[in-house]
Design an enzyme around this catalytic site. Structure first.
Site, PDB file in Angstrom:
ATOM      1  N   GLY A 172       0.772  -1.237   0.000  1.00 43.53           N
ATOM      2  CA  GLY A 172       0.000   0.000   0.000  1.00 43.53           C
ATOM      3  C   GLY A 172       0.799   1.281   0.000  1.00 43.53           C
ATOM      4  O   GLY A 172       0.341   2.303  -0.501  1.00 43.53           O
ATOM      5  N   GLU A 189       4.547   4.374   5.381  1.00 41.91           N
ATOM      6  CA  GLU A 189       3.329   3.581   5.549  1.00 41.91           C
ATOM      7  C   GLU A 189       2.170   4.290   4.851  1.00 41.91           C
ATOM      8  O   GLU A 189       2.181   5.526   4.728  1.00 41.91           O
ATOM      9  CB  GLU A 189       3.051   3.406   7.048  1.00 41.91           C
ATOM     10  N   ASP A 194      -3.356   2.522  11.401  1.00 44.66           N
ATOM     11  CA  ASP A 194      -4.707   2.163  11.823  1.00 44.66           C
ATOM     12  C   ASP A 194      -4.633   1.729  13.296  1.00 44.66           C
ATOM     13  O   ASP A 194      -4.523   2.564  14.174  1.00 44.66           O
ATOM     14  CB  ASP A 194      -5.229   1.062  10.899  1.00 44.66           C
ATOM     15  N   LYS A 214      -5.254   7.244  11.310  1.00 41.48           N
ATOM     16  CA  LYS A 214      -6.610   6.998  11.800  1.00 41.48           C
ATOM     17  C   LYS A 214      -6.543   6.742  13.309  1.00 41.48           C
ATOM     18  O   LYS A 214      -6.630   5.608  13.765  1.00 41.48           O
ATOM     19  CB  LYS A 214      -7.208   5.792  11.062  1.00 41.48           C
ATOM     20  N   PHE A 270     -13.772   3.143   5.882  1.00 36.79           N
ATOM     21  CA  PHE A 270     -12.939   2.226   5.112  1.00 36.79           C
ATOM     22  C   PHE A 270     -12.457   2.938   3.853  1.00 36.79           C
ATOM     23  O   PHE A 270     -13.233   3.218   2.946  1.00 36.79           O
ATOM     24  CB  PHE A 270     -13.691   0.944   4.760  1.00 36.79           C
ATOM     25  N   VAL A 271     -11.148   3.249   3.836  1.00 38.29           N
ATOM     26  CA  VAL A 271     -10.581   4.048   2.754  1.00 38.29           C
ATOM     27  C   VAL A 271      -9.776   3.180   1.782  1.00 38.29           C
ATOM     28  O   VAL A 271      -9.154   2.198   2.173  1.00 38.29           O
ATOM     29  CB  VAL A 271      -9.695   5.192   3.303  1.00 38.29           C
ATOM     30  N   ARG A 328      -6.316  -0.041  -5.505  1.00 45.81           N
ATOM     31  CA  ARG A 328      -5.011   0.551  -5.224  1.00 45.81           C
ATOM     32  C   ARG A 328      -4.629   1.649  -6.217  1.00 45.81           C
ATOM     33  O   ARG A 328      -3.922   2.583  -5.879  1.00 45.81           O
ATOM     34  CB  ARG A 328      -3.906  -0.510  -5.264  1.00 45.81           C
TER      35      ARG A 328
END
Length: 181
Positions: A47, A101, A105, A133, A154-155, A167
């Site tokens: 990610g 990153e 989360d 977050k 939820f992103v 992505r």
């Protein structure tokens, strides 16, 4: 785009990501120059790759970079079982590390990775994240450089995924509930 029909709303535009990456890159450059350090930049796969690609364009230092694949997710939830799928190719002993990153989360993954790098003898470890977050945090982890604070939604997009999809969106958006429930 086919993916856009699944997006409830755009949280962070491509232009905002580029502008914030430039600001972060300048700050990182200034901070490491003050300390006369050149970081080993470590992207946590997969990610963070788009963010890292944008960010390093704005860091004016002689840096190295490497990649580590760490997972703790099953579907939409962090399960807390951290697995290293691909380790670094570079020794971190006596190195100044900058972990890139996509999102902080729960903090469990980063907590584990930071402890691992310190155990391996890293001189210093800092974290830069595109998204933070804090409402989901279960472990005390703080980013040294934060792109954007987000709510508990939820992103996806700009590297963030749901089951490897979304992505490649050039922005960060909120996924419609029906797409993952």
């Amino acid at each position: 785009m086919w993916e856009e029909k699944d997006i409830k709303k755009v949280l962070v535009t491509k232009e905002q990501i580029i502008a914030r990456s430039e600001e972060l890159g300048k700050q990182i450059t200034e901070d490491y120059r003050k300390e006369n350090k050149s970081p080993l930049i470590i992207a946590l796969l997969r990610g963070s790759v788009p963010f890292m690609g944008e960010l390093i364009r704005h860091i004016d230092l002689d840096c190295q970079f490497d990649f580590m694949d760490v997972t703790s997710y099953q579907g939409t939830e962090s399960v807390g079982d951290i697995r290293i799928v691909k380790d670094l190719d570079t020794s971190v002993k006596d190195m100044d590390l900058l972990i890139v990153e996509d999102i902080i989360d729960t903090g469990k993954t980063l907590d584990t990775v930071v402890k691992l790098f310190k155990h391996r003898g890293a001189a210093s470890v800092k974290i830069v994240t595109l998204l933070n977050k804090p409402s989901r945090r279960t472990v005390e982890v703080k980013g040294d450089y934060i792109g954007f604070e987000v709510e508990n939604e939820f992103v996806v997009g700009f590297g963030l995924d749901f089951n490897q999809r979304y992505r490649c969106l050039p922005y960060v958006g909120v996924l419609k509930d029906e797409c993952y429930q």
